[in-house]
Design an enzyme around this catalytic site. Structure first.
Site, PDB file in Angstrom:
ATOM      1  N   LYS A 207       0.853  -1.179   0.000  1.00 30.27           N
ATOM      2  CA  LYS A 207       0.000   0.000   0.000  1.00 30.27           C
ATOM      3  C   LYS A 207       0.889   1.228   0.000  1.00 30.27           C
ATOM      4  O   LYS A 207       1.983   1.210   0.571  1.00 30.27           O
ATOM      5  CB  LYS A 207      -0.906   0.023   1.242  1.00 30.27           C
ATOM      6  N   GLU A 258      -7.953  11.757  13.142  1.00 30.37           N
ATOM      7  CA  GLU A 258      -7.048  10.628  13.400  1.00 30.37           C
ATOM      8  C   GLU A 258      -6.093  10.913  14.561  1.00 30.37           C
ATOM      9  O   GLU A 258      -5.198  11.740  14.452  1.00 30.37           O
ATOM     10  CB  GLU A 258      -6.238  10.302  12.139  1.00 30.37           C
ATOM     11  N   GLU A 302      -7.822  -2.024   2.933  1.00 30.10           N
ATOM     12  CA  GLU A 302      -6.960  -0.898   3.292  1.00 30.10           C
ATOM     13  C   GLU A 302      -6.990  -0.670   4.801  1.00 30.10           C
ATOM     14  O   GLU A 302      -5.953  -0.439   5.439  1.00 30.10           O
ATOM     15  CB  GLU A 302      -7.423   0.358   2.558  1.00 30.10           C
ATOM     16  N   GLU A 436     -11.965  11.124  -4.017  1.00 26.84           N
ATOM     17  CA  GLU A 436     -11.813  11.053  -2.563  1.00 26.84           C
ATOM     18  C   GLU A 436     -10.894  12.164  -2.054  1.00 26.84           C
ATOM     19  O   GLU A 436     -11.144  12.739  -0.984  1.00 26.84           O
ATOM     20  CB  GLU A 436     -11.267   9.686  -2.154  1.00 26.84           C
ATOM     21  N   LYS A 440     -11.719  15.136   0.778  1.00 28.75           N
ATOM     22  CA  LYS A 440     -10.916  15.387   1.977  1.00 28.75           C
ATOM     23  C   LYS A 440     -10.407  16.832   2.056  1.00 28.75           C
ATOM     24  O   LYS A 440      -9.985  17.263   3.130  1.00 28.75           O
ATOM     25  CB  LYS A 440      -9.756  14.390   2.028  1.00 28.75           C
TER      26      LYS A 440
END
Length: 459
Positions: A207, A258, A302, A436, A440
C-alpha cells in the site's frame, strides 16, 4: 543532523490561577505570537501565546532530540498549577520525513519544533485557568507572579469588553478564493496511481498513500480566530490544532479525525482510521453509504492493513493490546472505517518513544514503510512538511497526546495551501481516488470559500 536547540534553558517557573472564561476569538487575538491552540475530544482546550522556550531539531533522530530537550526543560521546574490540565506542556510537531520542509510553504517550519507558551489559557471541565511560564533568566518567581497578575487584569478587561460587544461585532466572513492552483494534474495523478498499482501487483508494495496539494489565493484576509471557531463547531469530535512559526506570519492548522497516540501512565490509546466514503443527503442515504463502506472489499482491505500494522508496532512496548470492533465514524463531510486500539505498556515509556514507533502509520505512509516513503518522495511534486505528521503535546512526566495532521493547511494573510491524500492498494481506481482527495479537502476548503463557493475547485 541539526542538534536540538533551546532558546532558553532551565530552570522553569510556572504559575496558574483560575479566571473567568473569555470568548475564544478575543483571547486568541490578544495573545502574542507565536500562537498555539490545541483541542481534542478528551482533552482541554489550550490557547498559548509567546514562547518561554522553543525546542527545535532536524534529521533522523529528531524525535529523540526533542525528547531529551523536553526532559531537560522540565527537570527543574517550580510549578504551581491549580489543575493538572494547566500544568506546563510543550506543543508542536514534526515533519513527515527528513527534508520535508525544504520548499514552500514550509520555509518557516523546522523539521521538529515545540514551544512552551509564555502565556497560556486552558479551558478544562473544571473551569478556565491562566498560566504564565518563564525559563532561564526570566524565571524569577516574583516576576512571574507579577506578570500573572497583569495578565489576569488584562483578560478580565478583555472578557468584559467582549461580552458587551459580542452581539454587534459578529465574526468576519469567510475570505473567499480568487484563484486556485493544483500541484498535480488529473493526467499526472492517473499516471502516478497506475504506477503505484503496478508496483503493488508486482509485490514491491502492499500500500502507498499519495497526496495532493491545492494552493488558494484568498480574496480577503484570512480570519484566523473565526476559522478556528467554525472548525470547532463543525468538527467537535476531531483534534484541532494551530501552530505558528516564529514571526506568526503563517500558521499550520487543521481538524483531524485521526489520533496517533495518547499516553497517560502506562495506558495507550490509538486508532486505525482508513477507508472513506461521503455523507448522504438523507439519513437513509447516509446509512446506505455507511453500510456500503463496511462491505467494500477495497476499503476494508486498506483498513485492515492499518489496524494490523498499528498492533504490530505497539507489540514491542505492550504487556497487552486490545482492539475494538470495526465501525463507521461519521464526520461533517465524510465517513471513515475506524477501529479503536488500546494497550497497557510493559514499562514506563515516554510518549515520543511511541510516536516514533507509530509514525508514519500505513494510513498516511504505506507498506512496507521504507518503500512507501521512497515512492512518496519520488511521486509527489510538493513537500509534505508537517502534513500527515505527528502534532501534539508533551508534559513533564513524558505523557502526551499526538494526532496525525491531516485535514490541514498552511495559511498566511492572503494564501492557503491545502493537503489531502488517499491510500492506494491493488484495486484502486485513479478517478475514484481523485474524487476522494477532493472530498478530503472540504473541511478546510469550506472555511475558505466565500458566498461564491460554486466557482471553487470541484465543488
Amino acid at each position: 543532523m541539526e542538534r536540538v536547540r533551546s532558546r532558553s534553558s532551565p530552570p522553569l517557573v510556572s504559575r496558574t490561577t483560575a479566571v473567568d472564561e473569555p470568548a475564544f476569538a478575543a483571547a486568541f487575538d490578544v495573545l502574542p505570537s507565536p500562537r498555539t491552540t490545541w483541542s481534542a475530544p478528551d482533552d482541554a482546550l489550550v490557547l498559548g501565546g509567546g514562547a518561554a522556550a522553543t525546542l527545535t531539531a532536524s534529521g533522523g533522530d529528531r524525535f529523540a532530540a526533542i525528547r531529551e530537550a523536553a526532559a531537560e526543560l522540565f527537570e527543574s521546574g517550580d510549578v504551581h498549577a491549580g489543575t493538572e490540565a494547566a500544568r506546563p506542556r510543550v506543543f508542536g510537531g514534526f515533519a513527515f520525513h527528513e527534508g520535508a520542509c525544504d520548499g514552500d510553504p514550509w520555509g518557516p517550519f523546522p523539521e521538529a519544533r515545540f514551544v512552551l507558551p509564555r502565556v497560556q489559557l486552558t479551558i478544562a471541565d473544571n473551569g478556565a485557568w491562566l498560566t504564565v511560564n518563564a525559563v532561564g533568566p526570566d524565571a524569577d518567581v516574583s516576576a512571574v507572579e507579577d506578570r500573572l497578575a497583569r495578565e489576569v487584569d488584562r483578560f478580565a478587561a478583555l472578557d468584559r469588553r467582549d461580552s458587551a460587544d459580542a452581539a454587534d461585532a459578529g465574526r468576519p466572513p469567510r475570505p473567499g478564493i480568487s484563484e486556485s492552483r493544483r500541484t498535480t494534474s488529473r493526467e499526472a495523478w492517473r499516471e502516478s496511481v497506475g504506477a503505484a498499482v503496478d508496483r503493488i501487483r508486482d509485490g514491491d508494495l502492499r500500500k502507498v498513500v499519495l497526496a495532493q496539494a491545492l494552493e488558494a489565493d484568498l480574496a480577503a484576509d484570512f480570519p484566523r480566530a473565526a476559522t478556528l471557531e467554525r472548525l470547532a463547531e463543525k468538527y467537535p469530535d476531531c483534534h484541532r490544532y494551530w501552530f505558528e512559526p516564529d514571526g506568526g506570519e503563517s500558521a499550520f492548522f487543521g481538524a483531524t479525525p485521526e489520533r496517533l497516540v495518547s499516553l497517560r501512565g502506562r495506558t495507550v490509546e490509538t486508532d486505525a482510521l482508513a477507508g472513506t466514503t461521503g455523507r448522504g443527503e438523507t439519513p437513509a442515504e447516509d446509512e446506505w453509504l455507511a453500510q456500503e463502506l463496511l462491505d467494500d472489499e477495497k476499503n476494508v482491505h486498506e483498513h485492515e492493513l492499518v489496524a494490523e500494522t498499528v498492533r504490530d508496532q505497539l507489540e514491542p512496548f505492550a504487556a497487552s493490546i486490545s482492539a475494538g470492533e470495526r465501525r463507521v465514524r461519521r464526520l461533517a463531510t465524510v465517513q471513515h472505517l475506524h477501529t479503536p486500539i488500546t494497550a497497557e505498556l510493559d514499562a514506563d515509556r515516554h510518549v515520543l518513544d511511541l510516536v516514533e514507533a507509530l509514525h508514519p502509520t500505513p494510513a498516511v505512509g504505506g507498506l512496507p514503510p521504507d518503500r512507501a516513503l521512497a515512492t512518496i518522495r519520488e511521486t509527489e511534486p510538493f513537500d509534505r512538511g508537517w502534513y500527515a505528521a505527528p502534532v501534539g503535546w508533551i508534559d513533564a512526566a513524558g505523557n502526551g497526546a499526538f494526532a496525525v495532521a491531516i485535514r490541514s493547511a498552511v495559511a498566511s494573510r492572503r494564501r492557503a495551501t491545502l493537503f489531502a491524500g488517499v491510500g492506494i492498494v491493488s484495486d484502486s481506481d485513479p478517478d475514484r481516488e481523485w474524487d476522494e482527495v477532493q472530498l478530503k479537502y472540504r473541511p478546510i476548503l469550506d472555511e475558505l470559500e466565500g458566498d461564491g463557493a460554486g466557482d471553487s475547485p470541484d465543488r
